[in-house]
Design a protein around this motif. Structure first.
Motif, PDB file in Angstrom:
ATOM      1  N   GLY A 130       0.806  -1.217   0.000  1.00 41.25           N
ATOM      2  CA  GLY A 130       0.000   0.000   0.000  1.00 41.25           C
ATOM      3  C   GLY A 130       0.838   1.266   0.000  1.00 41.25           C
ATOM      4  N   GLY A 131       1.897   1.286   0.817  1.00 38.73           N
ATOM      5  CA  GLY A 131       2.766   2.452   0.872  1.00 38.73           C
ATOM      6  C   GLY A 131       3.500   2.689  -0.437  1.00 38.73           C
ATOM      7  N   MET A 132       3.912   1.617  -1.103  1.00 41.39           N
ATOM      8  CA  MET A 132       4.612   1.752  -2.380  1.00 41.39           C
ATOM      9  C   MET A 132       3.672   2.283  -3.452  1.00 41.39           C
ATOM     10  SD  MET A 132       6.760  -1.802  -2.111  1.00 41.39           S
ATOM     11  CE  MET A 132       7.570  -1.749  -3.695  1.00 41.39           C
ATOM     12  N   LYS A 133       2.422   1.856  -3.428  1.00 38.89           N
ATOM     13  CA  LYS A 133       1.444   2.375  -4.392  1.00 38.89           C
ATOM     14  C   LYS A 133       1.246   3.874  -4.204  1.00 38.89           C
ATOM     15  CE  LYS A 133      -1.188  -1.941  -4.835  1.00 38.89           C
ATOM     16  NZ  LYS A 133      -2.479  -2.622  -4.545  1.00 38.89           N
ATOM     17  N   GLN A 134       1.224   4.313  -2.940  1.00 36.37           N
ATOM     18  CA  GLN A 134       1.071   5.737  -2.683  1.00 36.37           C
ATOM     19  C   GLN A 134       2.286   6.522  -3.189  1.00 36.37           C
ATOM     20  OE1 GLN A 134      -2.108   5.915  -2.355  1.00 36.37           O
ATOM     21  NE2 GLN A 134      -2.074   7.334  -0.645  1.00 36.37           N
ATOM     22  N   PHE A 155      -2.666   9.431   2.930  1.00 36.91           N
ATOM     23  CA  PHE A 155      -2.153   8.391   3.823  1.00 36.91           C
ATOM     24  C   PHE A 155      -3.215   7.863   4.781  1.00 36.91           C
ATOM     25  CE2 PHE A 155       1.785  11.287   3.475  1.00 36.91           C
ATOM     26  CZ  PHE A 155       2.080  10.775   2.223  1.00 36.91           C
ATOM     27  N   GLY A 156      -4.454   8.258   4.584  1.00 40.53           N
ATOM     28  CA  GLY A 156      -5.517   7.911   5.523  1.00 40.53           C
ATOM     29  C   GLY A 156      -5.777   6.420   5.665  1.00 40.53           C
ATOM     30  N   ALA A 157      -5.543   5.659   4.596  1.00 40.68           N
ATOM     31  CA  ALA A 157      -5.837   4.227   4.626  1.00 40.68           C
ATOM     32  C   ALA A 157      -4.655   3.376   5.078  1.00 40.68           C
ATOM     33  CB  ALA A 157      -6.303   3.762   3.242  1.00 40.68           C
ATOM     34  N   LEU A 158      -3.518   4.014   5.379  1.00 41.77           N
ATOM     35  CA  LEU A 158      -2.315   3.265   5.752  1.00 41.77           C
ATOM     36  C   LEU A 158      -2.254   3.043   7.257  1.00 41.77           C
ATOM     37  CD1 LEU A 158       0.283   5.149   3.519  1.00 41.77           C
ATOM     38  CD2 LEU A 158      -0.964   3.055   2.969  1.00 41.77           C
ATOM     39  N   ASP A 159      -1.547   1.985   7.666  1.00 43.41           N
ATOM     40  CA  ASP A 159      -1.363   1.752   9.092  1.00 43.41           C
ATOM     41  C   ASP A 159      -0.421   2.807   9.667  1.00 43.41           C
ATOM     42  OD1 ASP A 159       1.563   0.581   9.400  1.00 43.41           O
ATOM     43  OD2 ASP A 159       0.692  -0.436   7.665  1.00 43.41           O
ATOM     44  N   ARG A 163       2.284   5.073   7.666  1.00 42.96           N
ATOM     45  CA  ARG A 163       1.938   6.477   7.474  1.00 42.96           C
ATOM     46  C   ARG A 163       3.073   7.389   7.938  1.00 42.96           C
ATOM     47  NH1 ARG A 163      -2.630   6.683   9.982  1.00 42.96           N
ATOM     48  NH2 ARG A 163      -2.055   7.825  11.880  1.00 42.96           N
ATOM     49  N   LEU A 164       3.684   7.061   9.083  1.00 39.15           N
ATOM     50  CA  LEU A 164       4.805   7.864   9.571  1.00 39.15           C
ATOM     51  C   LEU A 164       5.971   7.834   8.589  1.00 39.15           C
ATOM     52  CD1 LEU A 164       4.809   6.912  13.371  1.00 39.15           C
ATOM     53  CD2 LEU A 164       4.021   9.042  12.338  1.00 39.15           C
ATOM     54  N   ASP A 165       6.256   6.673   8.044  1.00 34.92           N
ATOM     55  CA  ASP A 165       7.325   6.565   7.053  1.00 34.92           C
ATOM     56  C   ASP A 165       7.004   7.381   5.805  1.00 34.92           C
ATOM     57  OD1 ASP A 165       8.927   4.935   8.585  1.00 34.92           O
ATOM     58  OD2 ASP A 165       8.214   3.061   7.709  1.00 34.92           O
ATOM     59  N   MET A 166       5.725   7.334   5.393  1.00 37.68           N
ATOM     60  CA  MET A 166       5.318   8.069   4.201  1.00 37.68           C
ATOM     61  C   MET A 166       5.390   9.576   4.421  1.00 37.68           C
ATOM     62  SD  MET A 166       4.750   6.097   1.660  1.00 37.68           S
ATOM     63  CE  MET A 166       3.878   7.248   0.613  1.00 37.68           C
ATOM     64  N   HIS A 186      -7.380  14.591   8.221  1.00 35.07           N
ATOM     65  CA  HIS A 186      -8.191  14.663   9.445  1.00 35.07           C
ATOM     66  C   HIS A 186      -7.302  14.415  10.669  1.00 35.07           C
ATOM     67  CE1 HIS A 186      -8.084  10.367   8.381  1.00 35.07           C
ATOM     68  NE2 HIS A 186      -8.086  10.172   9.677  1.00 35.07           N
ATOM     69  N   ASN A 187      -5.982  14.271  10.424  1.00 32.23           N
ATOM     70  CA  ASN A 187      -5.038  13.893  11.472  1.00 32.23           C
ATOM     71  C   ASN A 187      -4.248  15.135  11.916  1.00 32.23           C
ATOM     72  OD1 ASN A 187      -2.389  12.936  12.566  1.00 32.23           O
ATOM     73  ND2 ASN A 187      -3.325  10.940  12.258  1.00 32.23           N
ATOM     74  N   ILE A 188      -4.437  15.551  13.163  1.00 37.39           N
ATOM     75  CA  ILE A 188      -3.788  16.761  13.670  1.00 37.39           C
ATOM     76  C   ILE A 188      -2.273  16.617  13.662  1.00 37.39           C
ATOM     77  CG2 ILE A 188      -3.545  18.300  15.658  1.00 37.39           C
ATOM     78  CD1 ILE A 188      -6.399  17.515  16.462  1.00 37.39           C
ATOM     79  N   GLU A 189      -1.757  15.478  14.122  1.00 36.05           N
ATOM     80  CA  GLU A 189      -0.311  15.268  14.161  1.00 36.05           C
ATOM     81  C   GLU A 189       0.286  15.362  12.759  1.00 36.05           C
ATOM     82  OE1 GLU A 189       0.368  11.528  16.016  1.00 36.05           O
ATOM     83  OE2 GLU A 189       0.226  12.342  18.056  1.00 36.05           O
ATOM     84  N   GLU A 190      -0.400  14.779  11.787  1.00 35.90           N
ATOM     85  CA  GLU A 190       0.080  14.813  10.411  1.00 35.90           C
ATOM     86  C   GLU A 190       0.158  16.250   9.892  1.00 35.90           C
ATOM     87  OE1 GLU A 190      -0.649  11.742   7.003  1.00 35.90           O
ATOM     88  OE2 GLU A 190      -2.439  13.014   7.139  1.00 35.90           O
ATOM     89  N   ALA A 191      -0.880  17.030  10.171  1.00 30.24           N
ATOM     90  CA  ALA A 191      -0.900  18.426   9.730  1.00 30.24           C
ATOM     91  C   ALA A 191       0.243  19.216  10.367  1.00 30.24           C
ATOM     92  CB  ALA A 191      -2.244  19.054  10.070  1.00 30.24           C
TER      93      ALA A 191
END
Length: 249
Positions: A130-134, A155-159, A163-166, A186-191
């Motif tokens: 999944g991460g490689m497809k993204q 990255f919403g659908a990734l574990d 997601r952190l690696d991406m 929708h992820n505050i930490e990501e933003a």
């Protein structure tokens, strides 16, 4: 150059008001995130910028040129990778350039190498995680000549760990390209981790749009989200997302 302006943009679906007199400015080379509860108009903003929708009121400008209701001015990466399974990774990456009538195979191979996908250029999407497809989807978006890149919760659908690696990978690649990025999450930490500034959409379109300038210097530390100041900013934004809100720092 990729400076985007939304001026007094309003949008309704039937009788439901989604956006009311919205004003945003995204400067050239900025990484801007849009946060907001479900139904606050995050994806609607992308559809308006991309010309798939026309606002009821207001106008949209890219580099001082009005693009309201016009397509073909942005590069867009959706939530799902949307790769064609019958095309190789390289062929998927070259798709945008094919549409524009110009292919640069060597550039595509160089971009895939930077993305850590050099060994998969001639593989098919079913062979990828999944991460490689993204990553492939993001490289394809970067192959577009458009100055503005819109990423819709990619990255919403990734574990969590993927997601952190991406996120780290995205920042490393963006730092070389420095294209203007508008990022829905929708992820505050990501933003907080990714952005220069964050726009927070209210649950009620009649309430005011909020804006946060992220104080953390670039390049961002890998363990930034464990920092006490980071956690305080996360808490502050969490309360801003609540209907009652809190004043900005």
């Amino acid at each position: 150059m990729g400076t985007l302006e939304l001026k007094n943009v309003s949008m309704s679906y039937d009788t439901k008001k989604v956006l009311e007199q919205l004003n945003m400015t995204i400067h050239d080379g900025e990484f801007i995130s849009i946060l907001g509860p479900s139904g606050s108009g995050k994806s609607t903003i992308f559809h308006l910028i991309g010309g798939m929708l026309t606002p009821d009121e207001g106008a949209i400008f890219l580099n001082n040129k009005e693009i309201t209701g016009k397509k073909g001015h942005i590069s867009y990466m959706p939530q799902a990778p949307s790769l064609f399974p019958w095309r190789t990774v390289l062929e998927n990456v070259l798709l945008i350039q094919e549409i524009n009538g110009k292919k640069d195979k060597q550039l595509a191979l160089d971009m895939l190498k930077k993305a850590g996908l050099a060994d998969y250029a001639y593989a098919y999407p079913d062979d990828l995680s999944g991460g490689m497809k993204q990553r492939v989807s993001f490289v394809r978006a970067l192959m577009s000549p458009m100055p503005l890149l819109c990423l819709d919760e990619p990255f919403g659908a990734l574990d969590e760990l993927t997601r952190l690696d991406m996120q780290k990978w995205l920042l490393s690649l963006w730092s070389m390209d420095k294209r203007t990025v508008l990022f829905i999450t929708h992820n505050i930490e990501e933003a907080l981790y990714l952005s220069d500034r964050i726009y927070i959409l209210p649950s009620n379109p009649n309430d005011s749009l909020m804006e946060v300038t992220v104080p953390f210097p670039r390049p961002r530390a890998d363990d930034l989200w464990l920092n006490e100041d980071f956690l305080e900013w996360k808490k502050d934004i969490y309360y801003k997302l609540k209907p009652s809100g809190m004043t900005a720092k």
